[in-house]
Design a protein around this motif. Sequence first.
Motif, short mmCIF file in Angstrom:
data_model
loop_
_atom_site.label_atom_id
_atom_site.label_comp_id
_atom_site.label_asym_id
_atom_site.label_seq_id
_atom_site.Cartn_x
_atom_site.Cartn_y
_atom_site.Cartn_z
N LEU A 163 0.80 -1.22 0.00
CA LEU A 163 0.00 0.00 0.00
C LEU A 163 0.84 1.28 0.00
CD1 LEU A 163 -3.04 -0.90 2.31
CD2 LEU A 163 -3.08 -0.45 -0.16
N PRO A 164 1.99 1.33 0.68
CA PRO A 164 2.78 2.56 0.63
C PRO A 164 3.29 2.91 -0.76
CG PRO A 164 3.45 1.22 2.49
CD PRO A 164 2.55 0.37 1.65
N TYR A 165 3.25 1.96 -1.68
CA TYR A 165 3.72 2.20 -3.04
C TYR A 165 2.56 2.47 -4.00
CZ TYR A 165 8.06 0.47 -1.11
OH TYR A 165 9.19 0.32 -0.33
N THR A 166 1.39 2.76 -3.44
CA THR A 166 0.20 3.04 -4.25
C THR A 166 -0.42 4.37 -3.81
OG1 THR A 166 -1.45 2.01 -2.79
CG2 THR A 166 -0.24 0.54 -4.29
N SER A 167 -1.47 4.76 -4.52
CA SER A 167 -2.20 5.98 -4.14
C SER A 167 -3.10 5.75 -2.93
CB SER A 167 -3.04 6.47 -5.32
OG SER A 167 -3.97 5.46 -5.72
N HIS A 168 -3.11 4.52 -2.40
CA HIS A 168 -3.94 4.18 -1.25
C HIS A 168 -3.13 4.13 0.04
CE1 HIS A 168 -6.65 3.13 -4.44
NE2 HIS A 168 -5.95 2.08 -4.80
N SER A 169 -1.98 4.78 0.07
CA SER A 169 -1.07 4.67 1.21
C SER A 169 -1.69 5.14 2.51
CB SER A 169 0.22 5.44 0.93
OG SER A 169 -0.06 6.81 0.71
N GLN A 170 -2.67 6.06 2.43
CA GLN A 170 -3.26 6.57 3.66
C GLN A 170 -4.01 5.51 4.45
OE1 GLN A 170 -5.88 9.72 2.43
NE2 GLN A 170 -7.64 8.36 2.22
N GLU A 171 -4.32 4.38 3.81
CA GLU A 171 -4.99 3.30 4.54
C GLU A 171 -4.16 2.81 5.72
OE1 GLU A 171 -8.09 2.02 4.15
OE2 GLU A 171 -8.39 3.65 2.72
N ILE A 172 -2.84 2.96 5.64
CA ILE A 172 -2.00 2.52 6.76
C ILE A 172 -1.16 3.66 7.32
CG2 ILE A 172 -1.85 0.09 6.11
CD1 ILE A 172 1.00 0.88 5.02
N SER A 173 -1.50 4.90 6.99
CA SER A 173 -0.74 6.04 7.50
C SER A 173 -0.98 6.22 8.99
CB SER A 173 -1.14 7.32 6.76
OG SER A 173 -0.75 7.26 5.41
N TYR A 174 0.10 6.45 9.71
CA TYR A 174 0.00 6.71 11.14
C TYR A 174 -0.73 8.02 11.41
CZ TYR A 174 1.65 7.68 15.92
OH TYR A 174 1.72 7.97 17.25
N GLN A 175 -0.47 9.01 10.56
CA GLN A 175 -1.18 10.28 10.60
C GLN A 175 -1.48 10.70 9.16
OE1 GLN A 175 1.82 12.59 12.67
NE2 GLN A 175 0.61 12.59 14.54
N ILE A 176 -2.59 11.37 8.96
CA ILE A 176 -2.92 11.85 7.62
C ILE A 176 -3.42 13.28 7.70
CG2 ILE A 176 -3.47 9.58 6.65
CD1 ILE A 176 -6.41 10.15 7.09
#
Length: 443
Positions: free
Chosen positions: A252-265
């Motif tokens: 996920l960090p290598y996609t546009s969906h990285s915020q799904e696992i972001s500690y803060q957004i």
Amino acid sequence: MLTRRRFLASSGTGLLALASGCRALLPDTGRSLSQEAVSSLVLPSLADRIRNVKLKNYLLGYPINMSSPPAGFFAWREQLNDAGIGAIAHNNVGNPFEKSTIHYNTHDFEREIIQYFGERFAFPPHDIWGFLSHSGTDSNMHGMYMGRTILKSRTGLQPKSYVTHEAHYSVHILGDLLGLESIFVETLPDGGMDANDLRRKLTENRNHPALVVATIGTTFKGAIDRIDQLQEALEGYASFLHLDAALFGGYLPYTSHSQEISYQIGDHRRAARYDSIAVSCHKFFGFTSPAGLFVTTISHFNEFNEQFSRIHNPEYIHHVPGTITCSRDAVKPAEFSYYTTPAASARLTEDARMMLENTEYLQAQLLSYFPHLESTRANAFSNTLYFRKPVSFIVEKYSLATMRLVINQKQRDYAHIVVMPHAHRNILDEFLMDLEQDRTITT
């Protein structure tokens, strides 16, 4: 330097000598084995392994990236070997962020890896702690142990763990190992944790702190627990939220969906969305042996380590280690540091893109041509499809994982495919052709 190639060619006792008809002395006994005896013991096993390697792209049922790492990885390995890493004993005992009296370690690589991925997970750059573990399960164990320790210290009470039946089986094992009472939370239709049921269960157990283990990519269905909704449910309770993101946390960090696992957004960096995260290195990344990332904040680590030091403060290594395991593999961090390079990042970004595109392609084909299989994709971020279990030869050929599920109040057998980077279109098309040959469903 004695390399493997030089070793094989160096003497009459090497394997090349055996191929010439010589006899090999066994160093422990002095006894000899004939070429035929060695061949009968060794070569069939090697031949089986070679055949398995050739069939590796047919492994579709489990989240293992069977693509071989790029040449750059093996070149890096050679450099490490020349530096003695993997050639002589190294040990990453202790906290990688503390000075070690054992000079033969790779704490420097380990620190760089944790800092790099911590920032990819959107942790504050100045507040990142972690280590490279033996596996995703090892990382989960540390997250759950840290959560239990912190919550017990804050409240004086043993927390209860909140999990779902969709969570990985390691989470259930670890709950038992840590002596935690498990509260099972119901799931939504897609397999994710139901925040409303979590609220109900928290109310029923309000006298105990809550250790919640959320899953980003459940084992069989590929569901994502909605961590913001879970945090809303936890408001007002003493809690610790650990994420098991074994597979999805890799890509996920290598996609546009990285915020799904972001500690803060968000531009203004909202409050923390979780407390710690576990990711497997041998799944999406294709690292060649089990390993795991464990990432949390320095502030959480310090709070945990203050309590941990009361168990044992080992003068022997001159600092409180902060990890459950004492001796830790020092070769893996050095090798895995390759995946922080720009070249590796570019490849991983491309792998993640193709993986999700191929998942979308396979799902469209299954829905169009095999609607009776009832193929389901839990969400647009998932590389997992589950469907009615096909005939046995397809299950065996593609190593499909299977489970008996209750869906729409009916209990049936299902299988799933996890579309990893090695699952190219030609393999997926062959799978579809096999389905076409036999449309019978095993019920």
